[in-house]
Design a protein around this motif. Structure first.
Motif, PDB file in Angstrom:
ATOM      1  N   TYR A   1       3.479   3.836   2.119  1.00 26.44           N
ATOM      2  CA  TYR A   1       4.354   2.928   1.357  1.00 26.44           C
ATOM      3  C   TYR A   1       4.688   3.547   0.002  1.00 26.44           C
ATOM      4  CZ  TYR A   1       5.821  -1.433  -0.998  1.00 26.44           C
ATOM      5  OH  TYR A   1       6.510  -2.408  -1.693  1.00 26.44           O
ATOM      6  N   LYS A   2       3.684   4.056  -0.665  1.00 28.49           N
ATOM      7  CA  LYS A   2       3.907   4.695  -1.966  1.00 28.49           C
ATOM      8  C   LYS A   2       4.788   5.932  -1.826  1.00 28.49           C
ATOM      9  CE  LYS A   2      -0.219   3.383  -4.612  1.00 28.49           C
ATOM     10  NZ  LYS A   2      -1.377   3.924  -5.362  1.00 28.49           N
ATOM     11  N   GLN A   3       4.542   6.701  -0.783  1.00 21.44           N
ATOM     12  CA  GLN A   3       5.326   7.925  -0.581  1.00 21.44           C
ATOM     13  C   GLN A   3       6.803   7.605  -0.406  1.00 21.44           C
ATOM     14  OE1 GLN A   3       3.418   9.776   2.779  1.00 21.44           O
ATOM     15  NE2 GLN A   3       1.487  10.061   1.684  1.00 21.44           N
ATOM     16  N   TYR A   4       7.096   6.562   0.373  1.00 20.47           N
ATOM     17  CA  TYR A   4       8.490   6.200   0.581  1.00 20.47           C
ATOM     18  C   TYR A   4       9.112   5.631  -0.694  1.00 20.47           C
ATOM     19  CZ  TYR A   4       8.669   7.201   5.556  1.00 20.47           C
ATOM     20  OH  TYR A   4       8.687   7.853   6.764  1.00 20.47           O
ATOM     21  N   LEU A   5       8.377   4.817  -1.439  1.00 18.99           N
ATOM     22  CA  LEU A   5       8.914   4.302  -2.697  1.00 18.99           C
ATOM     23  C   LEU A   5       9.305   5.443  -3.632  1.00 18.99           C
ATOM     24  CD1 LEU A   5       6.569   1.273  -3.554  1.00 18.99           C
ATOM     25  CD2 LEU A   5       8.948   1.185  -2.786  1.00 18.99           C
ATOM     26  N   ARG A   6       8.505   6.485  -3.645  1.00 16.94           N
ATOM     27  CA  ARG A   6       8.812   7.640  -4.503  1.00 16.94           C
ATOM     28  C   ARG A   6      10.123   8.311  -4.085  1.00 16.94           C
ATOM     29  NH1 ARG A   6       3.116   8.918  -3.398  1.00 16.94           N
ATOM     30  NH2 ARG A   6       1.834   8.048  -5.074  1.00 16.94           N
ATOM     31  N   LEU A   7      10.442   8.284  -2.784  1.00 18.82           N
ATOM     32  CA  LEU A   7      11.703   8.860  -2.326  1.00 18.82           C
ATOM     33  C   LEU A   7      12.893   8.127  -2.941  1.00 18.82           C
ATOM     34  CD1 LEU A   7      11.144   9.481   1.510  1.00 18.82           C
ATOM     35  CD2 LEU A   7      11.160  11.178  -0.331  1.00 18.82           C
ATOM     36  N   TYR A   8      12.811   6.801  -3.009  1.00 21.67           N
ATOM     37  CA  TYR A   8      13.879   6.005  -3.602  1.00 21.67           C
ATOM     38  C   TYR A   8      14.010   6.325  -5.096  1.00 21.67           C
ATOM     39  CZ  TYR A   8      13.717   3.038   0.611  1.00 21.67           C
ATOM     40  OH  TYR A   8      13.762   2.569   1.904  1.00 21.67           O
ATOM     41  N   ILE A   9      12.871   6.358  -5.754  1.00 21.50           N
ATOM     42  CA  ILE A   9      12.862   6.617  -7.203  1.00 21.50           C
ATOM     43  C   ILE A   9      13.396   8.016  -7.512  1.00 21.50           C
ATOM     44  CG2 ILE A   9      11.355   6.931  -9.208  1.00 21.50           C
ATOM     45  CD1 ILE A   9       9.494   4.787  -7.813  1.00 21.50           C
ATOM     46  N   ASP A  10      12.862   9.005  -6.823  1.00 19.69           N
ATOM     47  CA  ASP A  10      13.266  10.390  -7.074  1.00 19.69           C
ATOM     48  C   ASP A  10      14.733  10.607  -6.701  1.00 19.69           C
ATOM     49  OD1 ASP A  10      10.691  10.866  -7.927  1.00 19.69           O
ATOM     50  OD2 ASP A  10      10.051  11.837  -6.060  1.00 19.69           O
ATOM     51  N   GLY A  11      15.168   9.958  -5.604  1.00 20.07           N
ATOM     52  CA  GLY A  11      16.562  10.087  -5.192  1.00 20.07           C
ATOM     53  C   GLY A  11      17.515   9.532  -6.235  1.00 20.07           C
ATOM     54  N   ALA A  12      17.178   8.351  -6.774  1.00 20.02           N
ATOM     55  CA  ALA A  12      18.023   7.748  -7.811  1.00 20.02           C
ATOM     56  C   ALA A  12      18.049   8.617  -9.060  1.00 20.02           C
ATOM     57  CB  ALA A  12      17.519   6.346  -8.145  1.00 20.02           C
ATOM     58  N   ARG A  13      16.880   9.077  -9.472  1.00 12.76           N
ATOM     59  CA  ARG A  13      16.811   9.868 -10.696  1.00 12.76           C
ATOM     60  C   ARG A  13      17.512  11.219 -10.558  1.00 12.76           C
ATOM     61  NH1 ARG A  13      10.667   8.272 -12.747  1.00 12.76           N
ATOM     62  NH2 ARG A  13      11.356   6.474 -14.007  1.00 12.76           N
ATOM     63  N   LYS A  14      17.521  11.753  -9.362  1.00 16.18           N
ATOM     64  CA  LYS A  14      18.239  13.012  -9.141  1.00 16.18           C
ATOM     65  C   LYS A  14      19.730  12.833  -9.412  1.00 16.18           C
ATOM     66  CE  LYS A  14      18.678  16.794  -5.810  1.00 16.18           C
ATOM     67  NZ  LYS A  14      18.320  17.285  -4.453  1.00 16.18           N
ATOM     68  N   LYS A  15      20.216  11.607  -9.189  1.00 16.54           N
ATOM     69  CA  LYS A  15      21.619  11.302  -9.472  1.00 16.54           C
ATOM     70  C   LYS A  15      21.790  10.717 -10.881  1.00 16.54           C
ATOM     71  CE  LYS A  15      24.517  11.661  -6.901  1.00 16.54           C
ATOM     72  NZ  LYS A  15      25.039  10.927  -5.719  1.00 16.54           N
ATOM     73  N   HIS A  16      20.713  10.746 -11.661  1.00 20.52           N
ATOM     74  CA  HIS A  16      20.704  10.224 -13.042  1.00 20.52           C
ATOM     75  C   HIS A  16      20.974   8.713 -13.070  1.00 20.52           C
ATOM     76  CE1 HIS A  16      20.437  14.354 -14.441  1.00 20.52           C
ATOM     77  NE2 HIS A  16      21.463  14.648 -13.649  1.00 20.52           N
ATOM     78  N   ALA A  17      20.560   8.041 -11.996  1.00 19.52           N
ATOM     79  CA  ALA A  17      20.622   6.588 -11.922  1.00 19.52           C
ATOM     80  C   ALA A  17      19.259   6.009 -12.314  1.00 19.52           C
ATOM     81  CB  ALA A  17      21.013   6.146 -10.523  1.00 19.52           C
ATOM     82  N   ILE A  18      19.208   4.693 -12.459  1.00 18.03           N
ATOM     83  CA  ILE A  18      18.020   4.017 -12.974  1.00 18.03           C
ATOM     84  C   ILE A  18      17.404   3.159 -11.875  1.00 18.03           C
ATOM     85  CG2 ILE A  18      17.143   2.405 -14.709  1.00 18.03           C
ATOM     86  CD1 ILE A  18      19.800   3.188 -16.300  1.00 18.03           C
ATOM     87  N   PRO A  19      16.242   3.536 -11.338  1.00 17.74           N
ATOM     88  CA  PRO A  19      15.588   2.719 -10.309  1.00 17.74           C
ATOM     89  C   PRO A  19      14.794   1.565 -10.926  1.00 17.74           C
ATOM     90  CG  PRO A  19      14.315   4.711 -10.686  1.00 17.74           C
ATOM     91  CD  PRO A  19      15.509   4.789 -11.592  1.00 17.74           C
ATOM     92  N   ILE A  20      14.784   0.438 -10.230  1.00 13.21           N
ATOM     93  CA  ILE A  20      13.968  -0.716 -10.618  1.00 13.21           C
ATOM     94  C   ILE A  20      13.260  -1.219  -9.362  1.00 13.21           C
ATOM     95  CG2 ILE A  20      13.962  -3.096 -11.466  1.00 13.21           C
ATOM     96  CD1 ILE A  20      16.415  -2.419 -13.142  1.00 13.21           C
ATOM     97  N   LEU A  21      11.948  -1.323  -9.411  1.00  9.48           N
ATOM     98  CA  LEU A  21      11.160  -1.820  -8.282  1.00  9.48           C
ATOM     99  C   LEU A  21      11.020  -3.336  -8.360  1.00  9.48           C
ATOM    100  CD1 LEU A  21       8.318   0.870  -8.197  1.00  9.48           C
ATOM    101  CD2 LEU A  21      10.282   0.694  -6.657  1.00  9.48           C
ATOM    102  N   ILE A  22      11.035  -3.988  -7.188  1.00  6.53           N
ATOM    103  CA  ILE A  22      10.889  -5.445  -7.114  1.00  6.53           C
ATOM    104  C   ILE A  22       9.853  -5.774  -6.049  1.00  6.53           C
ATOM    105  CG2 ILE A  22      12.066  -7.632  -6.684  1.00  6.53           C
ATOM    106  CD1 ILE A  22      14.686  -6.313  -7.430  1.00  6.53           C
ATOM    107  N   THR A  23       8.781  -6.444  -6.437  1.00  7.49           N
ATOM    108  CA  THR A  23       7.756  -6.814  -5.461  1.00  7.49           C
ATOM    109  C   THR A  23       8.334  -7.807  -4.453  1.00  7.49           C
ATOM    110  OG1 THR A  23       6.918  -8.582  -6.898  1.00  7.49           O
ATOM    111  CG2 THR A  23       5.819  -6.424  -7.049  1.00  7.49           C
TER     112      THR A  23
END
Length: 214
Positions: free
Chosen positions: A97-119
């Motif tokens: 679960y953590k590994q996949y969440l990091r994919l979303y975060i890293d993918g957004a940041r690679k595009k200089h976008a801002i990720p926000i996590l929601i429980t």
């Protein structure tokens, strides 16, 4: 006024439903009603997906192809990740679960976008008069990833369960599809989805205001 683009990655509690599926609804289809008019939402959420299957079906890729610098990516996943009896979508909270969440975060940041996590938003589950968090390990794992990656987090599970507690079970039940079909304690009616959208919007607007200096 500057346009702000917000992308939603999520499951059936977030997705936009067709009119013939009424009264079932997801909070993603109402959130624009509670935000400033210059905030444009792109709802990519779809039912039955976990962090894993959303990636495997290239749904995250589709977002990352569109998203641009200074856009936002909201990520609410966990309901389907917890389906241990469905190995095709299950993720273990402290590892995959953590590994996949990091994919979303890293993918957004690679595009200089801002990720926000929601429980994961709360379900209608009461034990001895108390509303229960059905996803404690996933909420904790997401919080740990948020801290590790320095990502903003909206604790929607906590916020939603607190709200249900404040209005009581009978009122909360009307926000869920169980009030229509007698069974479904996970999905929201239009009234429920609107209320959850309001919760998310309040937190999101505070975060965007800090970033954009509204």
């Amino acid at each position: 006024m500057k346009k702000i683009q917000v992308y939603l990655a999520g499951d059936s509690t977030v997705q936009t439903y067709e009119k013939d599926e009424s009264p079932q609804a997801g909070w993603g289809q109402y959130i624009d009603q509670y935000c400033k008019r210059n905030i444009i939402f792109h709802n990519h959420a779809i039912g039955g997906r976990s962090t894993k299957t959303f990636v495997e079906e290239s749904r995250l890729d589709a977002i990352l192809e569109e998203i641009s610098a200074n856009d936002y990516l909201l990520i609410q996943m966990g309901h389907n990740d917890s389906s241990i009896n469905r190995p095709e979508r299950y993720t273990e909270p402290s590892t995959t679960y953590k590994q996949y969440l990091r994919l979303y975060i890293d993918g957004a940041r690679k595009k200089h976008a801002i990720p926000i996590l929601i429980t994961p938003v709360g379900r209608l589950h009461v034990v001895h008069g108390k509303f229960i968090n059905d996803f404690p390990n996933y909420c904790q794992a997401m919080k740990e990833v948020a801290e590790e990656k320095n990502v903003p987090l909206i604790d929607l599970n906590y916020i939603s369960l607190n709200y249900f507690t404040s209005i009581g079970y009978e009122a909360a039940e009307k926000l869920f599809m169980i009030s229509v079909d007698g069974e479904d304690c996970t999905h929201y009616t239009e009234a429920g989805a609107e209320k959850v959208a309001e919760m998310v919007a309040k937190e999101l607007m505070e975060m965007i205001s800090e970033e954009e200096n509204f």
